[in-house]
Design an enzyme around this catalytic site. Sequence first.
Site, PDB file in Angstrom:
ATOM      1  N   GLY A  97      13.540  15.124  68.467  1.00 54.41           N
ATOM      2  CA  GLY A  97      14.904  14.834  68.001  1.00 54.41           C
ATOM      3  C   GLY A  97      15.597  16.112  67.565  1.00 54.41           C
ATOM      4  O   GLY A  97      16.354  16.125  66.593  1.00 54.41           O
ATOM      5  N   ALA A  98      15.335  17.200  68.305  1.00 58.85           N
ATOM      6  CA  ALA A  98      15.794  18.527  67.864  1.00 58.85           C
ATOM      7  C   ALA A  98      17.199  18.885  68.347  1.00 58.85           C
ATOM      8  O   ALA A  98      17.729  19.933  67.989  1.00 58.85           O
ATOM      9  CB  ALA A  98      14.809  19.597  68.335  1.00 58.85           C
ATOM     10  N   ALA A  99      17.808  18.024  69.157  1.00 62.94           N
ATOM     11  CA  ALA A  99      19.104  18.394  69.744  1.00 62.94           C
ATOM     12  C   ALA A  99      20.244  18.364  68.724  1.00 62.94           C
ATOM     13  O   ALA A  99      21.258  19.040  68.898  1.00 62.94           O
ATOM     14  CB  ALA A  99      19.428  17.475  70.922  1.00 62.94           C
ATOM     15  N   GLN A 100      20.091  17.555  67.691  1.00 59.91           N
ATOM     16  CA  GLN A 100      21.179  17.448  66.699  1.00 59.91           C
ATOM     17  C   GLN A 100      20.595  16.991  65.350  1.00 59.91           C
ATOM     18  O   GLN A 100      19.401  16.728  65.232  1.00 59.91           O
ATOM     19  CB  GLN A 100      22.242  16.443  67.171  1.00 59.91           C
ATOM     20  CG  GLN A 100      21.712  15.019  67.273  1.00 59.91           C
ATOM     21  CD  GLN A 100      22.780  14.008  67.696  1.00 59.91           C
ATOM     22  OE1 GLN A 100      23.676  14.318  68.471  1.00 59.91           O
ATOM     23  NE2 GLN A 100      22.683  12.788  67.184  1.00 59.91           N
ATOM     24  N   ILE A 123      19.102  16.335  61.729  1.00 62.50           N
ATOM     25  CA  ILE A 123      18.036  16.923  60.907  1.00 62.50           C
ATOM     26  C   ILE A 123      17.091  17.767  61.763  1.00 62.50           C
ATOM     27  O   ILE A 123      16.691  18.873  61.379  1.00 62.50           O
ATOM     28  CB  ILE A 123      17.253  15.795  60.182  1.00 62.50           C
ATOM     29  CG1 ILE A 123      18.166  15.080  59.166  1.00 62.50           C
ATOM     30  CG2 ILE A 123      16.006  16.339  59.489  1.00 62.50           C
ATOM     31  CD1 ILE A 123      17.589  13.796  58.586  1.00 62.50           C
ATOM     32  N   GLY A 124      16.752  17.259  62.963  1.00 66.88           N
ATOM     33  CA  GLY A 124      15.821  17.986  63.839  1.00 66.88           C
ATOM     34  C   GLY A 124      16.362  19.347  64.225  1.00 66.88           C
ATOM     35  O   GLY A 124      15.626  20.344  64.244  1.00 66.88           O
ATOM     36  N   VAL A 158      10.577  10.175  73.505  1.00 69.40           N
ATOM     37  CA  VAL A 158       9.321  10.064  72.743  1.00 69.40           C
ATOM     38  C   VAL A 158       8.715   8.666  72.852  1.00 69.40           C
ATOM     39  O   VAL A 158       7.542   8.459  72.557  1.00 69.40           O
ATOM     40  CB  VAL A 158       9.502  10.437  71.235  1.00 69.40           C
ATOM     41  CG1 VAL A 158       9.886  11.899  71.084  1.00 69.40           C
ATOM     42  CG2 VAL A 158      10.490   9.510  70.542  1.00 69.40           C
ATOM     43  N   TYR A 217      14.582  -1.272  60.847  1.00 67.70           N
ATOM     44  CA  TYR A 217      14.546   0.149  60.458  1.00 67.70           C
ATOM     45  C   TYR A 217      13.637   0.292  59.228  1.00 67.70           C
ATOM     46  O   TYR A 217      12.776   1.172  59.173  1.00 67.70           O
ATOM     47  CB  TYR A 217      15.972   0.629  60.163  1.00 67.70           C
ATOM     48  CG  TYR A 217      16.105   2.110  59.888  1.00 67.70           C
ATOM     49  CD1 TYR A 217      16.174   3.025  60.943  1.00 67.70           C
ATOM     50  CD2 TYR A 217      16.174   2.608  58.586  1.00 67.70           C
ATOM     51  CE1 TYR A 217      16.298   4.383  60.700  1.00 67.70           C
ATOM     52  CE2 TYR A 217      16.297   3.962  58.337  1.00 67.70           C
ATOM     53  CZ  TYR A 217      16.366   4.855  59.402  1.00 67.70           C
ATOM     54  OH  TYR A 217      16.492   6.203  59.161  1.00 67.70           O
ATOM     55  N   ASP A 247      24.055  13.635  56.250  1.00 68.53           N
ATOM     56  CA  ASP A 247      25.256  13.788  57.073  1.00 68.53           C
ATOM     57  C   ASP A 247      24.883  14.198  58.506  1.00 68.53           C
ATOM     58  O   ASP A 247      24.855  15.382  58.837  1.00 68.53           O
ATOM     59  CB  ASP A 247      26.174  14.848  56.429  1.00 68.53           C
ATOM     60  CG  ASP A 247      27.510  14.920  57.145  1.00 68.53           C
ATOM     61  OD1 ASP A 247      27.793  14.020  57.970  1.00 68.53           O
ATOM     62  OD2 ASP A 247      28.254  15.872  56.875  1.00 68.53           O
TER      63      ASP A 247
HETATM   64  N1  LIG Z   1      20.830  10.566  58.783  1.00 70.43           N
HETATM   65  C1  LIG Z   1      20.302   9.848  57.795  1.00 70.43           C
HETATM   66  O1  LIG Z   1      20.997   9.327  56.900  1.00 70.43           O
HETATM   67  C2  LIG Z   1      18.805   9.696  57.705  1.00 70.43           C
HETATM   68  C3  LIG Z   1      18.259   9.290  56.480  1.00 70.43           C
HETATM   69  C4  LIG Z   1      16.887   9.137  56.373  1.00 70.43           C
HETATM   70  C5  LIG Z   1      16.080   9.372  57.452  1.00 70.43           C
HETATM   71  N2  LIG Z   1      16.641   9.753  58.638  1.00 70.43           N
HETATM   72  C6  LIG Z   1      15.731   9.968  59.762  1.00 70.43           C
HETATM   73  O2  LIG Z   1      15.816  11.316  60.165  1.00 70.43           O
HETATM   74  C7  LIG Z   1      15.454  11.426  61.533  1.00 70.43           C
HETATM   75  C8  LIG Z   1      16.507  12.252  62.274  1.00 70.43           C
HETATM   76  O3  LIG Z   1      17.712  11.528  62.187  1.00 70.43           O
HETATM   77  P1  LIG Z   1      19.144  12.209  62.239  1.00 70.43           P
HETATM   78  O4  LIG Z   1      19.890  11.683  61.083  1.00 70.43           O
HETATM   79  O5  LIG Z   1      19.052  13.641  62.445  1.00 70.43           O
HETATM   80  O6  LIG Z   1      19.701  11.444  63.525  1.00 70.43           O
HETATM   81  P2  LIG Z   1      20.576  11.950  64.757  1.00 70.43           P
HETATM   82  O7  LIG Z   1      20.956  10.720  65.469  1.00 70.43           O
HETATM   83  O8  LIG Z   1      21.611  12.882  64.290  1.00 70.43           O
HETATM   84  O9  LIG Z   1      19.522  12.787  65.611  1.00 70.43           O
HETATM   85  C9  LIG Z   1      18.410  12.158  66.181  1.00 70.43           C
HETATM   86  C10 LIG Z   1      17.974  12.924  67.407  1.00 70.43           C
HETATM   87  O10 LIG Z   1      16.859  12.212  67.947  1.00 70.43           O
HETATM   88  C11 LIG Z   1      17.049  12.107  69.345  1.00 70.43           C
HETATM   89  N3  LIG Z   1      16.351  10.932  69.854  1.00 70.43           N
HETATM   90  C12 LIG Z   1      16.670   9.637  69.686  1.00 70.43           C
HETATM   91  N4  LIG Z   1      15.840   8.861  70.375  1.00 70.43           N
HETATM   92  C13 LIG Z   1      14.978   9.684  70.995  1.00 70.43           C
HETATM   93  C14 LIG Z   1      13.902   9.472  71.886  1.00 70.43           C
HETATM   94  N5  LIG Z   1      13.566   8.252  72.285  1.00 70.43           N
HETATM   95  N6  LIG Z   1      13.212  10.546  72.334  1.00 70.43           N
HETATM   96  C15 LIG Z   1      13.564  11.800  71.958  1.00 70.43           C
HETATM   97  N7  LIG Z   1      14.580  12.062  71.142  1.00 70.43           N
HETATM   98  C16 LIG Z   1      15.289  11.010  70.664  1.00 70.43           C
HETATM   99  C17 LIG Z   1      18.546  11.991  69.536  1.00 70.43           C
HETATM  100  O11 LIG Z   1      18.945  12.310  70.866  1.00 70.43           O
HETATM  101  C18 LIG Z   1      19.049  12.971  68.496  1.00 70.43           C
HETATM  102  O12 LIG Z   1      19.164  14.271  69.014  1.00 70.43           O
HETATM  103  C19 LIG Z   1      15.318  10.001  62.051  1.00 70.43           C
HETATM  104  O13 LIG Z   1      13.953   9.644  62.092  1.00 70.43           O
HETATM  105  C20 LIG Z   1      16.049   9.182  61.012  1.00 70.43           C
HETATM  106  O14 LIG Z   1      15.583   7.866  60.942  1.00 70.43           O
HETATM  107  C21 LIG Z   1      17.978   9.940  58.793  1.00 70.43           C
END
Ligand SMILES: NC(=O)c1ccc[n+]([C@@H]2O[C@H](COP(=O)([O-])OP(=O)(O)OC[C@H]3O[C@@H](n4cnc5c(N)ncnc54)[C@H](O)[C@@H]3O)[C@@H](O)[C@H]2O)c1
Length: 266
Positions: A12-15, A17-18, A65, A151, A187
Amino acid sequence: MELLGRVALVTGAAQGIGRSFAEALLRHGVKVALVDVNGSAGEACKKALDMEFDAACSVFITCDVGSPEQLKYAFRKTTDYFGSLDIVCNNAGVNNENDWERTININLTSVIRGTYIALEYMSKENGGKGGVIVNVASLAGIFPAPHGPVYTATKHGVVGFTRAIALTSKLSGYGVRINTICPAFVDTPLLNSVNCEEMMGKYYIFKDSVAKLMQHYGVLEPALIVQGLMKILQEEELNGAVMKITKSKGIHFENYEASLIQPELK
Ligand SMILES: NC(=O)c1ccc[n+]([C@@H]2O[C@H](COP(=O)([O-])OP(=O)(O)OC[C@H]3O[C@@H](n4cnc5c(N)ncnc54)[C@H](O)[C@@H]3O)[C@@H](O)[C@H]2O)c1
């Protein structure tokens, strides 16, 4: 863990938290495999990172994934490309209550699979040299979110799995520390999912109350989640830790009762 020269795989590194994880790791001299299902966002991310860091220090790997074959390929390609593996962030996740079986597959099954594959490469049991695995859960891994029951289930699963496998690792001498991070709202584009009826299904009706929750509790910057990652990487005693990150308390830990049964090997 000394970070300079290490190799990391981040899903999930494209955008979101990753991407912030990947950027911070590169800044610390870590080589990073950027793994994501979104090819165009992944390529764009790689291009942007190459403006700041040596292009040879990162590689983008398109991978869903949720596909066992693709996930195994991503690990193989990472180790072929960089020659080793020290850090794995199982971070990719979705918030889709409508397609809930796929949500379980991505948020929980692939985190379990990603941990097992990582251990194949890093566990001292298999001749590996140890390492660190960080599984990204959520505060919904500790508290119930009525707008996201599935979730919630997946993130509780990530927390439970990580705590248990961390103990297994310690008892079996894998030499791999395994921890989880549970952030509150961050965010990133993922937050928009609550406003998407197609994704939230019947839970779409909660969108206004979720917006109020965000206003009340605040929304974190990804940079704080990066600080949490760095703490886990650097503090060698952390294993099986459940790190919570909130606006009011910052980085802190969930305290569980000591396990009633602590099995011993031998
Ligand atoms: N944003 C929040 O408020 C929040 C809070 C708590 C936990 N999280 C967790 O943090 C993690 C990252 O979330 P984020 O907020 O950065 O979300 P995001 O949607 O900004 O980024 C997620 C990334 O994962 C990639 N992705 C999605 N499905 C995929 C797959 N099947 N295979 C490979 N890549 C895939 C997407 O293309 C995207 O680049 C997630 O596990 C999310 O549940 C997010």
